[in-house]
Design a protein around this motif. Structure first.
Motif, PDB file in Angstrom:
ATOM      1  N   GLY A  50      -4.489   8.514   2.227  1.00 45.76           N
ATOM      2  CA  GLY A  50      -3.577   7.305   2.015  1.00 45.76           C
ATOM      3  C   GLY A  50      -5.327   6.346   1.723  1.00 45.76           C
ATOM      4  N   GLY A  89      -6.169   4.520  -1.020  1.00 50.33           N
ATOM      5  CA  GLY A  89      -6.243   3.135  -0.740  1.00 50.33           C
ATOM      6  C   GLY A  89      -7.775   2.209  -0.960  1.00 50.33           C
ATOM      7  N   HIS A 122      -8.280   2.289  -4.575  1.00 55.16           N
ATOM      8  CA  HIS A 122      -8.233   1.292  -5.698  1.00 55.16           C
ATOM      9  C   HIS A 122      -8.338   0.533  -5.460  1.00 55.16           C
ATOM     10  CE1 HIS A 122      -4.408  -1.806  -5.483  1.00 55.16           C
ATOM     11  NE2 HIS A 122      -3.801  -1.034  -6.973  1.00 55.16           N
ATOM     12  N   GLU A 123      -8.680  -0.200  -4.129  1.00 60.07           N
ATOM     13  CA  GLU A 123      -9.202  -1.242  -3.822  1.00 60.07           C
ATOM     14  C   GLU A 123     -10.617  -1.366  -4.558  1.00 60.07           C
ATOM     15  OE1 GLU A 123      -7.737  -4.593  -2.589  1.00 60.07           O
ATOM     16  OE2 GLU A 123      -5.895  -2.736  -2.384  1.00 60.07           O
ATOM     17  N   TRP A 159       0.092   4.666  -0.945  1.00 57.71           N
ATOM     18  CA  TRP A 159      -0.813   5.372  -0.639  1.00 57.71           C
ATOM     19  C   TRP A 159      -0.200   5.574   0.760  1.00 57.71           C
ATOM     20  CZ3 TRP A 159      -2.465   1.314  -3.321  1.00 57.71           C
ATOM     21  CH2 TRP A 159      -2.836   0.592  -3.025  1.00 57.71           C
ATOM     22  N   SER A 166      -1.380   5.419   5.065  1.00 51.59           N
ATOM     23  CA  SER A 166      -1.719   5.314   5.703  1.00 51.59           C
ATOM     24  C   SER A 166      -2.494   6.111   6.383  1.00 51.59           C
ATOM     25  CB  SER A 166      -1.548   3.912   7.136  1.00 51.59           C
ATOM     26  OG  SER A 166      -0.264   4.541   7.795  1.00 51.59           O
ATOM     27  N   GLN A 188       0.908  -1.484  -0.361  1.00 53.47           N
ATOM     28  CA  GLN A 188      -0.196   0.279   0.200  1.00 53.47           C
ATOM     29  C   GLN A 188       0.967   0.729   0.277  1.00 53.47           C
ATOM     30  OE1 GLN A 188      -2.712  -0.175   3.196  1.00 53.47           O
ATOM     31  NE2 GLN A 188      -3.239  -2.086   2.135  1.00 53.47           N
TER      32      GLN A 188
END
Length: 80
Positions: free
Chosen positions: A21, A25, A28-29, A15, A17, A13
């Motif tokens: 981010g 994330g 993206h998922e 990007w 946390s 990951q």
């Protein structure tokens, strides 16, 4: 496709946390899941088309062989 999914997962990951981010994330998922579903559907459709095309080729071959046989018979009947 499994190898591509594994390669993509291997990046982790990147990007981060933090809040942004986490949003990246999540997006993206969702996009990756949708894309892989589309890829799987496309692969199934292409595979089915390939099977259909193989069946068509066999049918055309059979018809061509019958036509060839008919012309050979006609040629022999005409003394050729």
């Amino acid at each position: 496709m499994a190898a591509f999914q594994q390669e993509l997962a291997a990046f982790g990951q990147p990007w981060g946390s933090d809040d942004i981010g986490a949003l990246i994330g999540a997006a993206h998922e969702a996009v990756a899941e949708f894309a892989f579903d589309c890829f799987a559907t496309a692969m199934d459709e292409i595979g089915a088309a390939g099977l259909d095309l193989g069946g068509m080729a066999a049918t055309y071959r059979e018809i061509e062989e019958r036509i060839h046989g008919s012309f050979t018979t006609l040629q022999q009947g005409l003394g050729g």
